[in-house]
Design a protein around this motif. Structure first.
Motif, PDB file in Angstrom:
ATOM      1  N   GLY A 102       0.832  -1.189   0.000  1.00 56.08           N
ATOM      2  CA  GLY A 102       0.000   0.000   0.000  1.00 56.08           C
ATOM      3  C   GLY A 102       0.868   1.241   0.000  1.00 56.08           C
ATOM      4  O   GLY A 102       2.090   1.184   0.188  1.00 56.08           O
ATOM      5  N   ARG A 103       0.220   2.371  -0.228  1.00 55.08           N
ATOM      6  CA  ARG A 103       0.947   3.631  -0.272  1.00 55.08           C
ATOM      7  C   ARG A 103       1.618   3.900   1.084  1.00 55.08           C
ATOM      8  O   ARG A 103       0.952   3.874   2.129  1.00 55.08           O
ATOM      9  CB  ARG A 103       0.003   4.774  -0.615  1.00 55.08           C
ATOM     10  CG  ARG A 103       0.727   6.123  -0.822  1.00 55.08           C
ATOM     11  CD  ARG A 103      -0.289   7.204  -1.118  1.00 55.08           C
ATOM     12  NE  ARG A 103      -0.964   6.962  -2.365  1.00 55.08           N
ATOM     13  CZ  ARG A 103      -0.515   7.358  -3.554  1.00 55.08           C
ATOM     14  NH1 ARG A 103       0.656   7.977  -3.627  1.00 55.08           N
ATOM     15  NH2 ARG A 103      -1.200   7.099  -4.644  1.00 55.08           N
ATOM     16  N   GLY A 104       2.904   4.154   1.074  1.00 52.34           N
ATOM     17  CA  GLY A 104       3.645   4.462   2.293  1.00 52.34           C
ATOM     18  C   GLY A 104       4.044   3.257   3.110  1.00 52.34           C
ATOM     19  O   GLY A 104       4.630   3.410   4.182  1.00 52.34           O
ATOM     20  N   LYS A 105       3.712   2.036   2.655  1.00 43.50           N
ATOM     21  CA  LYS A 105       4.038   0.821   3.395  1.00 43.50           C
ATOM     22  C   LYS A 105       5.391   0.285   2.907  1.00 43.50           C
ATOM     23  O   LYS A 105       5.501  -0.211   1.785  1.00 43.50           O
ATOM     24  CB  LYS A 105       2.961  -0.246   3.197  1.00 43.50           C
ATOM     25  CG  LYS A 105       1.561   0.187   3.605  1.00 43.50           C
ATOM     26  CD  LYS A 105       1.455   0.408   5.093  1.00 43.50           C
ATOM     27  CE  LYS A 105       0.008   0.691   5.478  1.00 43.50           C
ATOM     28  NZ  LYS A 105      -0.147   0.900   6.933  1.00 43.50           N
ATOM     29  N   GLN A 106       6.396   0.399   3.744  1.00 41.82           N
ATOM     30  CA  GLN A 106       7.724  -0.069   3.357  1.00 41.82           C
ATOM     31  C   GLN A 106       7.785  -1.589   3.433  1.00 41.82           C
ATOM     32  O   GLN A 106       7.377  -2.194   4.431  1.00 41.82           O
ATOM     33  CB  GLN A 106       8.788   0.553   4.269  1.00 41.82           C
ATOM     34  CG  GLN A 106      10.208   0.236   3.834  1.00 41.82           C
ATOM     35  CD  GLN A 106      11.231   0.960   4.691  1.00 41.82           C
ATOM     36  OE1 GLN A 106      10.873   1.664   5.618  1.00 41.82           O
ATOM     37  NE2 GLN A 106      12.494   0.790   4.358  1.00 41.82           N
TER      38      GLN A 106
END
Length: 592
Positions: A350-354
């Motif tokens: 997901g967006r921003g999930k490293q």
């Protein structure tokens, strides 16, 4: 009362103008009377020299009146004392029998007092004489001495040689601190010796100097010193054994003790299965008999390296059910936190999930979490590599059936399962609750059961620190110079002496008479107690005031005190002070 007194006075004096002064006496008279009885004025005047040009109050009376202010107001700032003295001049003058002036408590004069108290040749003599006087007057037991240290923080600039330094602190690690080392008498909990040291110092090396000073004041061998694991340093134990004293302290789980502890616990578990452990019971706050600890003991010979001196000591290997339960709860908390942190290592895409894309990185992150939460070997993890394939047209523009395409792959690692290892967890929890203590006291002096119950009373020395930080408001320290930091700390420990002895004397009187006091609990005035705290005793005197009528020429016509209640009179009688301590403030009859 003010209106009646003024009306009575004006009936006699006609139209003369009257001045009405009201002073809040409260617990000030009680505190001053207690300090005088304990010999504070006499002892301080004996040890702190008076300059040949010095006028005004002696140093003893200066300290007593300032300490009365600190105890009743909870404020050790020098700047506020002068105004207080001015508002209490009549009361303090009558109680002390001295001509009390506000300038006797100027900032400079109080700073001089603290400087005197900070000098070892003065302070050590004051402590020694006060100890001897207390032991004689109150017939105190001096068999058990508890030693411990605390830290006191402040907003100070840190200098290379100053007292205020950054160090390990349970209060506020972000502030510099000094260290206060205290040796107290059991069961009274009265400070016998106090050292003020720089805040970065470890406790281990502070015990022997303190013990030497206690020896000089008590002058007897065979004392039992009780402390925490930092007092169990081999050099400290060797010193106490060599001086014919005894010690009791837990062993830290470091060095050879950590290696031996596993074997001691295994032996204890075997003895538990055979029913060979000695069980120690105590009575809880509900009056029920509960298991305090169970354990066994072994003997060993100790010696210092490069030394011929040897002594025998007992190792008490004990298991506490309460301690074991706390360790179980702590393990459960750490396991839950570890599971939460491990699951967060591989979040959904997901967006921003490293994402973790290398297995070696995942293994390192897992190992870090397990080590940080101290749960290595207690959790089993499964993970998988997930590969996402995406097809893209080569180059820019719209795609077509004949246009070249390229496939890209993105991999991530995902933890699929976290399982608790029931067997290792069960094996670990069975070994919870064990601790090793050492003592060189013979069994006739300190049995295993006595050792358990003796160490459980460690709260007595902690009450000294609690009172320093609550009733006396030592933290944060508002003085800046090192000699004032040291002197103020010593002065405040004198305040702890006052409330400690006062509490002890009253409880002893109630115990001897099999009596109880009512009205000390504000939440329940009918509640009776035979173990009142000094703080509640002082609160019981919070409604006593002195009203003074005087002419405009400055002549006192009448001094009338709020009538003492039956409870207040009983407290004064049991403390050996008597109601005359307050009655002396009054002038009952207006002159005709």
């Amino acid at each position: 009362m003010k209106g009646q007194a003024k009306q009575q006075a004006q009936e006699i004096l006609g139209t003369s103008e009257l001045v009405i002064i009201t002073e809040r006496v409260d617990d000030v008279a009680l505190l001053i009377g207690q300090m005088v009885k304990m010999g504070f004025v006499e002892v301080l005047d004996r040890h702190i020299p008076r300059h040949w040009k010095q006028r005004g109050l002696s140093w003893g009376w200066t300290a007593v009146l300032w300490l009365a202010y600190i105890l009743t107001k909870g404020d050790h700032r020098k700047v506020s004392v002068e105004a207080y003295i001015k508002s209490m001049k009549h009361t303090l003058g009558q109680l002390s029998g001295q001509d009390v002036e506000p300038l006797d408590f100027s900032d400079d004069r109080l700073a001089h007092l603290l400087k005197h108290l900070s000098k070892p040749q003065y302070w050590h003599g004051i402590e020694r004489d006060l100890n001897a006087r207390s032991l004689e007057v109150y017939a105190l037991s001096q068999d058990v001495i508890r030693c411990d240290a605390t830290t006191v923080s402040g907003t100070h600039d840190v200098t290379e040689t100053g007292l205020m330094q950054f160090g390990h602190s349970k209060d506020d690690p972000s502030r510099p601190q000094l260290k206060v080392m205290v040796g107290s008498m059991d069961p009274l909990g009265m400070p016998l010796a106090t050292d003020v040291l720089s805040g970065e110092r470890a406790d281990d090396g502070l015990y022997i100097p303190l013990i030497k000073r206690i020896e000089a004041g008590v002058s007897q061998t065979g004392l039992l010193f009780v402390g925490d694991c930092k007092m169990s340093a081999l050099g400290t134990r060797a010193y106490m054994a060599g001086r014919q004293h005894m010690y009791l302290s837990p062993l830290p789980l470091t060095g050879t003790t950590a290696d031996a502890m596993a074997d001691w616990i295994s032996a204890g578990m075997a003895k538990a299965q055979d029913g060979a452990l000695e069980r120690v019971f105590r009575i809880n706050h509900r009056g029920e008999e509960v298991l305090a600890a169970e354990g066994y003991e072994v003997e060993r010979t100790c010696c210092l390296e490069d030394s011929d001196g040897q002594w025998r000591e007992r190792v008490l290997v004990l298991r506490s059910p309460v301690h074991a339960e706390r360790q179980v709860q702590g393990l459960e908390t750490r396991l839950a936190k570890a599971e939460q942190k491990l699951a967060a290592l591989t979040p959904p895409r997901g967006r921003g999930k490293q994402q973790i894309t290398e297995e070696v990185t995942l293994l390192a992150a897992i190992a870090h979490v397990l080590k940080a939460q101290r749960v290595e070997g207690l959790l089993c993890l499964e993970w998988e590599q997930q590969i996402a394939r995406h097809t893209h047209y080569v180059g820019r523009g719209r795609g077509s059936a004949t246009r070249e395409q390229r496939v890209t792959e993105k991999s991530r690692y995902h933890i699929t399962r976290i399982v608790r290892q029931a067997g290792p967890i069960a094996d670990l929890t069975q070994r919870f609750g064990w601790k090793a203590f050492v003592t060189n006291a013979p069994k006739a002096r300190l049995s295993l059961a006595d050792a358990v119950l003796c160490y459980r009373n460690a709260y007595r020395v902690e009450r000294i620190f609690n009172r320093l930080k609550s009733r006396l408001q030592i933290a944060p320290l508002f003085v800046k110079l090192d000699d004032q930091l040291e002197g103020l700390t010593y002065l405040l420990t004198l305040g702890v002496r006052v409330v400690t002895v006062m509490e002890f004397v009253l409880r002893q009187s109630l115990h001897n008479d099999q009596a109880k006091l009512p009205g000390l609990h504000l939440e329940n005035r009918k509640k009776m107690t035979n173990t009142p705290t000094a703080e509640r005793l002082l609160t019981a005197f919070s409604d006593v005031s002195l009203t003074i009528l005087r002419t405009d020429a400055g002549e006192d016509l009448l001094r009338r005190l709020t009538p003492l209640s039956a409870l207040q009179q009983d407290i004064l009688r049991r403390l050996g002070l008597g109601t005359d301590l307050y009655r002396q403030l009054e002038i009952q009859n207006i002159r005709s």
